[in-house]
Design a protein around this motif. Sequence first.
Motif, short mmCIF file in Angstrom:
data_model
loop_
_atom_site.label_atom_id
_atom_site.label_comp_id
_atom_site.label_asym_id
_atom_site.label_seq_id
_atom_site.Cartn_x
_atom_site.Cartn_y
_atom_site.Cartn_z
N CYS A 512 84.33 7.15 -51.11
CA CYS A 512 84.73 8.12 -50.07
C CYS A 512 85.36 9.35 -50.72
CB CYS A 512 85.70 7.46 -49.10
SG CYS A 512 84.94 6.34 -47.91
N ASN A 525 77.82 18.69 -45.51
CA ASN A 525 78.17 17.29 -45.33
C ASN A 525 77.10 16.35 -45.89
OD1 ASN A 525 80.52 18.02 -44.11
ND2 ASN A 525 79.85 17.56 -42.03
N LEU A 550 88.55 6.50 -44.93
CA LEU A 550 88.00 7.70 -44.30
C LEU A 550 89.10 8.74 -44.10
CD1 LEU A 550 85.66 6.08 -41.64
CD2 LEU A 550 84.94 7.37 -43.65
N ASP A 551 90.25 8.29 -43.63
CA ASP A 551 91.34 9.21 -43.35
C ASP A 551 91.85 9.86 -44.64
OD1 ASP A 551 93.39 10.30 -41.46
OD2 ASP A 551 94.74 9.18 -42.77
N LEU A 555 86.47 12.20 -44.90
CA LEU A 555 85.13 12.00 -44.37
C LEU A 555 85.22 11.61 -42.89
CD1 LEU A 555 83.22 9.96 -47.11
CD2 LEU A 555 83.10 12.41 -46.66
N GLU A 556 84.23 12.05 -42.11
CA GLU A 556 84.14 11.65 -40.72
C GLU A 556 83.49 10.26 -40.64
OE1 GLU A 556 85.41 13.20 -38.18
OE2 GLU A 556 86.14 14.84 -39.47
N PRO A 557 83.87 9.46 -39.62
CA PRO A 557 83.28 8.12 -39.50
C PRO A 557 81.76 8.13 -39.44
CG PRO A 557 85.21 8.29 -38.10
CD PRO A 557 84.94 9.68 -38.64
N ASP A 558 81.14 9.15 -38.79
CA ASP A 558 79.68 9.15 -38.67
C ASP A 558 78.98 9.51 -39.98
OD1 ASP A 558 80.23 11.83 -38.83
OD2 ASP A 558 79.37 12.36 -36.90
N GLN A 559 79.77 9.82 -41.04
CA GLN A 559 79.18 10.05 -42.35
C GLN A 559 79.08 8.76 -43.17
OE1 GLN A 559 81.92 13.79 -42.96
NE2 GLN A 559 80.34 13.81 -44.53
N HIS A 586 83.87 3.30 -33.65
CA HIS A 586 84.55 4.43 -34.30
C HIS A 586 83.57 5.48 -34.79
CE1 HIS A 586 88.79 3.15 -34.45
NE2 HIS A 586 88.31 1.91 -34.50
#
Length: 701
Positions: A512, A525, A550-551, A555-559, A586
């Motif tokens: 990540c 992205n 992720l946080d 990164l966004e969750p959908d990545q 999520h």
Amino acid sequence: MQAEDAARFDHEGRLRLIIEAVPNAMIMVDGRGGIVLVNSEAERAFGYSRDELVSMRVEQLVPERYRRAHQGYRDSFFAAPDTRGMGVGRELFGLRKDGTEIPIELGLNPITIGDERFVLAAIIDITERLRGQAAADAAREDVLRRSILDTIPFSIIATDRRGRILTANPAAETLLGYRPEELIGSWLTKIDAEPRDRDADGSPMLAGAVGTEVEWTYRRKDGRLIPVNEVIVDLGGDDASPAGFLAIAYDITKRIEVRARVEFMANHDALTSLPNRAKLMRHLDRAIAKAAAEGTEVALLLLDLDHFKRVNDSLGHHVGDELLLQVAERLHSWIRRGDLIARLGGDEFVIVFGGVTARADLTARLDELHTALGPVVVHGYELLVTASTGGAVYPDDGSSASQLLKHADVAMYRAKAAGRNNAQWFEPAMLEESNDKLSLSAALRHAVVAGELSTVYQPLLDLETGRLLGFEALARWRSSDLGPISPERFIPVAEDSGLIRELGGWVLRQACADVAALQREIGRNLRLAVNVSPRQLRGTAWLDEVLAALDESGLEPDQLEVEITEGLLIDDHGDAVELLERIRRHGVKIVVDDFGRGYSSLAYLSRFPIDKIKIDKSFVQQIESVDASAAIVDAIIVMAHALGLTVVAEGVETTEQHRYLTARGCDEVQGYLYSHGLPRHEVAAAVRRLEASADVGVVAG
């Protein structure tokens, strides 16, 4: 103006009359610390005349050591007087004209006359009060000294300097059962259950024991022994001729009992009360030393109950615990004198045989052992108990306790592999197949801390446009001792040992962070795919770990795409699927990796939270030309699209495979044709090369 002066004069006059009538010394001080008004008691108390006092500053009436603090308090009092605190007594010392000090109690009150503020101090000489208190304290101390032997809960026996008892308190009578008159005149050794050092005349040598707290044993009048904590105190005098001694002691029976209980718990299993590993190893060490001296053997058996997990899972842990208790009882009744049975934990038991002289005897006893286990009835359930057993014998199979236990464990796993419910004796050849896993497991435990693990990133491309979509993160390991180790070797070891959770978590966090940095570098992205083990999906900690990674990375969750095996969906009882559904809510994508390996049905795909499937590379590698017929690949693509799933082909290595998949409408690809797994520092250059290529199908990694 004259009226104000007259009013002020009248105010001061009345104040003078008032303070003169007060029986205590009164002094009024202005804001600069000057004394402006005193009464006769102030003259008497401090030995100055009224004229002398009103020419002085108030600090001059305070001993030098208090003046700085007094001035600071006065200044702060004028700045913000706390009227609620007025009148509160303050004990300090006043300084008389003759230089003597008097203890005083001081009360302060703010006064305003006109526009000017003053402090009126009421001063009380408390010399007599303190004398009275000192006398009362001395009287109380004397009473305490006289009554301490009667009230203290410890046994206290006073002796003369030679150790002859002079007196004893009631607590000593309670502890020992003797009346004081039965003790007085005797040596202190009368109550000892242990030999105390003595002089030639038989008197106890107490001077050398002064100040040392020891655990001792007293003997009561009725003969009962009492463990005590004892300390000898010197009553004064000098080293050559002490005035006497006090033997102070208290009962520590409870402490001894607790200590014994703690020692038992430290050396025994909490459930079965059998010896635990620590006691087992000490017993083995002694048995081996004895065998070495006598020229005999020591045999060790490691028993692992077959399918015990099924009992816990299907009938509950309370049934499993009761089963273990009954097995422990049967084993304990089966062993002979000189044998030891221990529980290592879980469903593993160890038996150490004493006095072994022949292997034939051991074989006969093994047959008896498996018969002794037999069926067990637990909470109304009749359970057939069998065990996989591994054995090792000193000195042939090991020269130490740890070696014997290790080799018995190797033999036990061979018994499991042979179908369970049998026994295997250790043979050196067994190590050849297990040493690799054992060494890898041990080395892998230190790999993360030692910085030996790394990640590489294999590009994932859109098959139609050739555009880079993202990367799959893959773990790599270069051991400082063993060199490069392939994932095919160390991933199964991580799975078996449970290290896969730590390894998977590390790869997730590292990947990540790397992809977040990489997409900032190239300006757009990217998607990241990581593999997830079924072990990671046990419990909810994995979900928190994913969201935290992720946080932290941004990164966004959908990545993020998590790749699971299809076997997990088939075998799972619901917990892992529920966890996947939660992470999917999520925004994280769920991918089935190596699809088609071992399962041919696609019917279950519609029932589980899946976004994408990856065709196993073994099917892709069967494509030999554009005109070939790869029926399984075709069927997977058609059926997955019908279910609304994205299809990825992995392991693409040839141009023919690339073109075939393009013609069949496969969505995404990855493989050596495009790029092998790249370390982080090579990824950016590879991205530019891939996207600059006019024909992505001919780009070799």
